[in-house]
Design a protein around this motif. Sequence first.
Motif, PDB file in Angstrom:
ATOM      1  N   ASN A  25       1.165  -1.153   0.484  1.00 43.99           N
ATOM      2  CA  ASN A  25       0.478  -0.043  -0.259  1.00 43.99           C
ATOM      3  C   ASN A  25       0.903   1.428   0.013  1.00 43.99           C
ATOM      4  N   PHE A  26       1.865   1.374   1.057  1.00 44.60           N
ATOM      5  CA  PHE A  26       2.983   2.101   0.723  1.00 44.60           C
ATOM      6  C   PHE A  26       3.615   2.580  -0.734  1.00 44.60           C
ATOM      7  N   LEU A  27       3.955   1.668  -1.183  1.00 52.19           N
ATOM      8  CA  LEU A  27       4.674   1.656  -2.645  1.00 52.19           C
ATOM      9  C   LEU A  27       4.263   2.178  -4.054  1.00 52.19           C
ATOM     10  N   THR A  28       2.516   2.316  -3.060  1.00 54.51           N
ATOM     11  CA  THR A  28       1.566   2.619  -5.098  1.00 54.51           C
ATOM     12  C   THR A  28       1.438   4.688  -3.902  1.00 54.51           C
ATOM     13  N   ILE A  29       1.607   4.542  -3.141  1.00 48.96           N
ATOM     14  CA  ILE A  29       0.917   6.167  -2.316  1.00 48.96           C
ATOM     15  C   ILE A  29       1.632   7.131  -4.089  1.00 48.96           C
ATOM     16  N   PRO A  30       3.027   7.217  -3.742  1.00 53.84           N
ATOM     17  CA  PRO A  30       2.793   7.926  -5.202  1.00 53.84           C
ATOM     18  C   PRO A  30       2.287   8.009  -6.704  1.00 53.84           C
ATOM     19  N   ASP A  40      -9.491  15.076  -5.112  1.00 56.64           N
ATOM     20  CA  ASP A  40      -9.593  13.481  -5.220  1.00 56.64           C
ATOM     21  C   ASP A  40      -9.239  12.732  -4.065  1.00 56.64           C
ATOM     22  N   TYR A  41      -7.678  13.459  -3.890  1.00 55.33           N
ATOM     23  CA  TYR A  41      -7.010  12.724  -2.321  1.00 55.33           C
ATOM     24  C   TYR A  41      -7.928  13.288  -1.813  1.00 55.33           C
ATOM     25  N   GLY A  42      -8.342  14.349  -1.045  1.00 50.75           N
ATOM     26  CA  GLY A  42      -8.468  14.312   0.229  1.00 50.75           C
ATOM     27  C   GLY A  42      -9.932  13.244   0.289  1.00 50.75           C
ATOM     28  N   ILE A  43     -10.823  13.245  -0.832  1.00 48.76           N
ATOM     29  CA  ILE A  43     -12.174  13.113  -1.104  1.00 48.76           C
ATOM     30  C   ILE A  43     -12.252  11.201  -0.129  1.00 48.76           C
ATOM     31  N   TYR A  44     -10.828  10.934  -0.594  1.00 48.67           N
ATOM     32  CA  TYR A  44     -10.827   9.210  -0.877  1.00 48.67           C
ATOM     33  C   TYR A  44     -10.919   9.405   0.166  1.00 48.67           C
ATOM     34  N   ASN A  45      -9.838   9.654   1.691  1.00 47.85           N
ATOM     35  CA  ASN A  45      -9.694   9.506   2.077  1.00 47.85           C
ATOM     36  C   ASN A  45     -10.492   9.874   2.932  1.00 47.85           C
ATOM     37  N   THR A  46     -11.249  11.525   3.079  1.00 50.21           N
ATOM     38  CA  THR A  46     -12.278  10.688   4.048  1.00 50.21           C
ATOM     39  C   THR A  46     -13.149  10.458   4.026  1.00 50.21           C
ATOM     40  N   PHE A  47     -13.342   9.344   3.231  1.00 54.80           N
ATOM     41  CA  PHE A  47     -14.117   8.540   2.652  1.00 54.80           C
ATOM     42  C   PHE A  47     -13.389   7.265   3.658  1.00 54.80           C
ATOM     43  N   VAL A 176     -11.519   3.992 -16.790  1.00 55.38           N
ATOM     44  CA  VAL A 176     -13.384   4.532 -16.000  1.00 55.38           C
ATOM     45  C   VAL A 176     -14.042   5.950 -15.767  1.00 55.38           C
ATOM     46  N   PHE A 177     -12.594   6.011 -14.550  1.00 57.72           N
ATOM     47  CA  PHE A 177     -13.247   7.298 -14.281  1.00 57.72           C
ATOM     48  C   PHE A 177     -12.769   8.209 -14.287  1.00 57.72           C
ATOM     49  N   ILE A 178     -12.370   8.335 -14.955  1.00 58.65           N
ATOM     50  CA  ILE A 178     -11.079   9.986 -15.537  1.00 58.65           C
ATOM     51  C   ILE A 178     -11.337  11.068 -14.506  1.00 58.65           C
ATOM     52  N   THR A 179     -12.242  11.613 -14.863  1.00 58.26           N
ATOM     53  CA  THR A 179     -12.429  12.773 -14.832  1.00 58.26           C
ATOM     54  C   THR A 179     -12.957  12.765 -12.856  1.00 58.26           C
ATOM     55  N   ARG A 180     -14.224  11.424 -12.321  1.00 50.65           N
ATOM     56  CA  ARG A 180     -13.311  11.141 -11.080  1.00 50.65           C
ATOM     57  C   ARG A 180     -13.028   9.760 -10.324  1.00 50.65           C
ATOM     58  N   GLY A 181     -11.319  10.665 -10.463  1.00 52.69           N
ATOM     59  CA  GLY A 181     -10.103   9.685  -9.579  1.00 52.69           C
ATOM     60  C   GLY A 181     -10.916   9.302  -8.458  1.00 52.69           C
ATOM     61  N   TYR A 182     -11.767   9.731  -7.340  1.00 53.85           N
ATOM     62  CA  TYR A 182     -12.044   9.456  -6.507  1.00 53.85           C
ATOM     63  C   TYR A 182     -12.728   7.958  -6.135  1.00 53.85           C
ATOM     64  N   PHE A 183     -13.600   7.904  -7.301  1.00 51.18           N
ATOM     65  CA  PHE A 183     -15.188   7.114  -7.832  1.00 51.18           C
ATOM     66  C   PHE A 183     -14.276   5.683  -7.723  1.00 51.18           C
ATOM     67  N   SER A 250     -11.837  22.863   2.827  1.00 45.12           N
ATOM     68  CA  SER A 250     -11.777  21.880   1.341  1.00 45.12           C
ATOM     69  C   SER A 250     -11.436  20.414   1.042  1.00 45.12           C
ATOM     70  N   SER A 251     -11.583  19.769   0.093  1.00 43.54           N
ATOM     71  CA  SER A 251     -11.349  18.595   0.360  1.00 43.54           C
ATOM     72  C   SER A 251      -9.547  18.713  -0.481  1.00 43.54           C
ATOM     73  N   MET A 252      -9.691  19.909  -1.015  1.00 43.55           N
ATOM     74  CA  MET A 252      -7.416  20.081  -1.640  1.00 43.55           C
ATOM     75  C   MET A 252      -7.458  20.164   0.062  1.00 43.55           C
ATOM     76  N   THR A 253      -7.158  20.758   0.331  1.00 44.01           N
ATOM     77  CA  THR A 253      -6.333  20.963   2.183  1.00 44.01           C
ATOM     78  C   THR A 253      -6.693  19.462   2.942  1.00 44.01           C
ATOM     79  N   ALA A 254      -7.792  18.635   2.944  1.00 45.37           N
ATOM     80  CA  ALA A 254      -7.739  17.340   3.426  1.00 45.37           C
ATOM     81  C   ALA A 254      -6.874  16.621   2.970  1.00 45.37           C
ATOM     82  N   GLY A 255      -6.870  16.431   1.117  1.00 43.71           N
ATOM     83  CA  GLY A 255      -5.515  15.960   0.291  1.00 43.71           C
ATOM     84  C   GLY A 255      -4.424  15.907   1.195  1.00 43.71           C
TER      85      GLY A 255
END
Length: 477
Positions: A25-30, A40-47, A176-183, A250-255
């Motif tokens: 999981n850690f190696l896939t972070i980059p 998107d990163y912020g939304i997913y981490n909130t999820f 598939v979710f090119i514009t909504r990567g978090y989804f 915002s979700s950006m700062t959360a990311g």
Amino acid sequence: MKTNKKVVKAGIGYTISNYLINGLNFLTIPIFARMLSTSDYGIYNTFVAYQSVLFILIGLAIHSSYRNARFKYKYKSESKNKYNYETYVSSSMVMILLITLFLFVFINIFSSLAQSLLGLDILSINLLLVYSLGSAVICCFNTNASLNYQYQSFVKVSLFNAVSNILMSLLLIKFVFITRGYFGRMIGTSLSIFIVSVYIIVYFFRRAKPANIKEYLSWGLKYSLPIVPHGISQVILSQFDRIMIHRMISSMTAGIYSFAYNIFTIIQVTYSSLDTVWSQWFYEQMHKKNYGGIKSISSIYITAMFVFSCIMMLVCPEVILILGSAKYYDSIYCAIPIIAGGYFSFLYLIPSVVEYYYEKTKYIAIGTCSAAIINILLNYIFISIYGYVAAAYTTMFTYFLYFSFHYTFAWRIQGRCLFSTKLILLTIVAIVFMVGVSLYFVKYIMVRWGIAILLSLLFIVFEEKKYGFGLAFLKRK
């Protein structure tokens, strides 16, 4: 003798697999950091943060009762009674499924309320339920497997979940979710764990059909429910700041803030793996009343983790740039105090084992809940005034309180201090000082790395002169 070998082998297996799975999981972070926008990163981490709370509510910490249930009801092979441990486990799965079904109906009937409270769309909330169900079921499976030291089962299930999660997420985000990567990330995570959970539930039901559910759950919930507040409070301490940043700013700062926590993960995986060895060794020494040995070994353990935490603070700017990119550079100013908070989180494990040893779990709940409430209040006050970076400092402070509460409780329970209070106080002052040093020299890579190398050398010299564990280990090799 055979039992001891089995325990040691299982302990090594769990530790290696924990590093392997978390390492994947850690190696896939980059990769994900570059594929997803900061929003998107912020939304997913909130999820993920919501899942950490919801999976506790869905499972009601029933897995914590398995160890006692194993001796209360016994295995089929040990008892002729129709009510046995295997039946208890399958009955607990019925409870988890019913709670999930109730939440699914409730959330979809009151969808507007759910979306308003969580700040997620209804599809994401339904995926959250799936993800939380899977997490609760896997937690039960891993606890069940550990009773017989079946680390191979733990490795297979956890590895399949990790690999399928990563592959599905990558494919969905890319194609598939090119514009909504978090989804795409949400679906990949939820679908993989759902497949695993279905397999586990079928396995438990085939092993024994659910029966005597009322009696089983009345006993099981009486045991596990007091642990729920402790579990939720731990999640609040580690996750709730991200949720508050997402909602308040915002979700950006959360990311950006969430990315800083990836450095904390390195420390967390290390001390959680070492705690498996430490807690077992502590129990053995307490039984022998070897208090001198406990103080001596705990001192080198504390010193080692202190040095490791300091080094991570000093080198984290480069680690962040390697794992992410320039868009996450500002997370450095959060990562450094968060790492210090991680050290205090580690320190909690030192006295908490005393509370577990004497079965004073009510003190654990009191200490953790108190720290969590303070964390929420401080976040609410200081995030609104100073922004998302303030959450890193409130986290550091509340983890210090978290440790302090449990250290005080352990001292009272034991009637004496088993650990070196002077050393602990010294490292607490020093870790806070190192936060200032790391931030002051954040632009000076040579200075920071020079201090990190110096600290490493000083620790090696100190350890060899006082204990000599490293040299003794190399000689054995």
